[in-house]
Every structure is written in structure tokens, then in C-alpha cells.
Scaffold this motif. Structure first.
Motif, short mmCIF file in Angstrom:
data_model
loop_
_atom_site.label_atom_id
_atom_site.label_comp_id
_atom_site.label_asym_id
_atom_site.label_seq_id
_atom_site.Cartn_x
_atom_site.Cartn_y
_atom_site.Cartn_z
N VAL A 7 0.84 -1.19 0.00
CA VAL A 7 0.00 0.00 0.00
C VAL A 7 0.88 1.25 0.00
O VAL A 7 0.70 2.15 -0.82
N TYR A 8 1.84 1.28 0.92
CA TYR A 8 2.72 2.45 1.02
C TYR A 8 3.49 2.68 -0.28
O TYR A 8 3.64 3.81 -0.72
N ARG A 9 3.95 1.60 -0.86
CA ARG A 9 4.74 1.72 -2.09
C ARG A 9 3.92 2.37 -3.20
O ARG A 9 4.40 3.25 -3.91
N LEU A 10 2.67 1.95 -3.33
CA LEU A 10 1.82 2.51 -4.38
C LEU A 10 1.39 3.94 -4.08
O LEU A 10 1.43 4.81 -4.95
N VAL A 19 -5.52 12.17 -6.66
CA VAL A 19 -5.95 11.31 -5.55
C VAL A 19 -6.40 9.95 -6.06
O VAL A 19 -6.63 9.77 -7.27
N ALA A 20 -6.51 9.00 -5.16
CA ALA A 20 -7.02 7.67 -5.49
C ALA A 20 -7.84 7.20 -4.31
O ALA A 20 -7.59 7.62 -3.18
N SER A 21 -8.84 6.36 -4.57
CA SER A 21 -9.67 5.87 -3.47
C SER A 21 -9.06 4.60 -2.87
O SER A 21 -8.24 3.94 -3.51
N TYR A 22 -9.47 4.31 -1.64
CA TYR A 22 -9.00 3.11 -0.95
C TYR A 22 -9.28 1.88 -1.81
O TYR A 22 -8.41 1.02 -1.98
N GLY A 23 -10.47 1.82 -2.34
CA GLY A 23 -10.88 0.67 -3.12
C GLY A 23 -10.08 0.51 -4.41
O GLY A 23 -9.73 -0.60 -4.81
N ARG A 24 -9.80 1.63 -5.06
CA ARG A 24 -9.03 1.58 -6.31
C ARG A 24 -7.61 1.11 -6.03
O ARG A 24 -7.01 0.38 -6.82
N ILE A 25 -7.05 1.58 -4.90
CA ILE A 25 -5.70 1.17 -4.55
C ILE A 25 -5.67 -0.34 -4.31
O ILE A 25 -4.80 -1.05 -4.80
N ALA A 26 -6.68 -0.82 -3.58
CA ALA A 26 -6.77 -2.26 -3.33
C ALA A 26 -6.87 -3.01 -4.65
O ALA A 26 -6.18 -4.00 -4.87
N ALA A 27 -7.70 -2.51 -5.55
CA ALA A 27 -7.89 -3.15 -6.85
C ALA A 27 -6.59 -3.15 -7.64
O ALA A 27 -6.23 -4.15 -8.27
N ALA A 28 -5.89 -2.03 -7.59
CA ALA A 28 -4.63 -1.93 -8.34
C ALA A 28 -3.60 -2.92 -7.80
O ALA A 28 -2.69 -3.32 -8.53
N LEU A 29 -3.76 -3.30 -6.54
CA LEU A 29 -2.84 -4.26 -5.94
C LEU A 29 -3.35 -5.68 -6.10
O LEU A 29 -2.82 -6.62 -5.52
N GLY A 30 -4.44 -5.82 -6.85
CA GLY A 30 -4.97 -7.15 -7.12
C GLY A 30 -5.90 -7.71 -6.06
O GLY A 30 -6.22 -8.90 -6.09
N GLU A 31 -6.33 -6.87 -5.10
CA GLU A 31 -7.22 -7.33 -4.03
C GLU A 31 -8.39 -6.38 -3.88
O GLU A 31 -8.50 -5.65 -2.89
N PRO A 32 -9.30 -6.37 -4.84
CA PRO A 32 -10.39 -5.40 -4.89
C PRO A 32 -11.32 -5.37 -3.68
O PRO A 32 -12.04 -4.40 -3.48
N ARG A 33 -11.30 -6.41 -2.83
CA ARG A 33 -12.20 -6.43 -1.68
C ARG A 33 -11.54 -5.94 -0.39
O ARG A 33 -12.13 -6.00 0.67
N SER A 99 -7.50 7.02 -12.59
CA SER A 99 -8.27 5.86 -13.03
C SER A 99 -7.52 4.61 -12.59
O SER A 99 -6.34 4.67 -12.28
N LEU A 100 -8.20 3.50 -12.61
CA LEU A 100 -7.55 2.24 -12.23
C LEU A 100 -6.37 1.93 -13.14
O LEU A 100 -5.29 1.58 -12.66
N PRO A 101 -6.54 2.08 -14.45
CA PRO A 101 -5.39 1.85 -15.35
C PRO A 101 -4.21 2.76 -15.01
O PRO A 101 -3.06 2.33 -15.08
#
Length: 106
Positions: A7-10, A19-33, A99-101
Motif C-alpha cells: 500500500v505504502y509503495r503505491l 488522488v485515489a480511493s482506498y478501493g481503487r488502490i486495493a484493486a490496483a494491488l490485485g485485491e479489490p475487496r 483511473s484504475l489503469p
DNA sequence: ACGGTGACGAGAT
DNA sequence: TATCTCGCCACCG
């Protein structure tokens, strides 16, 4: 498995004024939930090198208990770096949100 | 080692 | 629109 480190790295890579949302960050790390894990990671973070203020809720709301001054502090930090803020105190995700991409490409 | 603890988010009321 | 509920899971003592 998603770690706080990931999380910190991203979050470190989020550009000024964006800015980015918590959920998008999780998704970008491959764990959307696992948006909550992202929130928890930022909540306990002590490293000032991690721009925690650039992470907001999915609807653009700022963190209720942002470190050192709460949501006010986060608001000022974002304002200072040129993020577009709405009248109701939320960030305009259309304008300042990644955006997620975009996140995945960082 | 195990269970309480969240800066979430989506769906229900 | 405003609250509420619930699934989610890494961390720490």
C-alpha cells in the motif's frame, strides 16, 4: 496477499494534486475487496514520506480522522497542491482522481 | 496463536 | 438523502 508495504509503495507514487480511493488502490494491488486494509494501513502509518492525504473514499470524501488535524488538515494539503475540491468538501474525482489503469501503470 | 480492530464499500432500510 | 449492516483481512499483543 496484500501487505501494508505494498500500500505504502503505491501511495508514494500518486502524483501531487491527484488522488485515489482506498478501493481503487486495493484493486490496483490485485485485491479489490480489501479497501479496509488500505484504510487501516494508512491510519497507522507514521512515515511522512507517504502522501496519505491523496487517498480518499470512493465518493471523494476525506478521512474523518486524518492524522494531525482531521479532515481539515487533509483538505488544506490537497488544496495546497491544486486538487479540485467541491463545495461540500469532497474532492472532484472526475478531475483529480486517478483511473484504475493509471494506478496500475504507475 | 488468536481475536479485536479499523481513514472501506455496497446493498438494504 | 441519511443511517445501518455486513463481508472483508493484515496487523499486533
Amino acid at each position: 496477499m496484500m501487505r501494508f508495504r505494498d500500500v505504502y509503495r503505491l501511495v508514494r507514487q500518486i502524483p501531487r494534486g491527484r488522488v485515489a480511493s482506498y478501493g481503487r488502490i486495493a484493486a490496483a494491488l490485485g485485491e479489490p475487496r480489501q479497501a479496509r486494509v488500505v484504510g487501516w494501513a494508512l491510519h497507522v502509518n507514521k512515515d511522512s514520506g507517504v502522501p496519505c492525504h491523496r487517498v480518499v473514499a470512493e465518493d471523494g470524501r476525506l478521512a474523518d480522522s486524518f492524522a494531525h488535524g482531521g479532515r481539515e488538515a487533509q483538505y488544506h494539503l490537497l488544496q495546497a497542491e491544486g486538487a479540485t475540491l467541491l463545495d461540500d468538501g469532497r474532492v472532484d474525482l472526475e478531475r483529480s482522481g486517478l483511473s484504475l489503469p493509471d494506478l496500475e501503470a504507475i
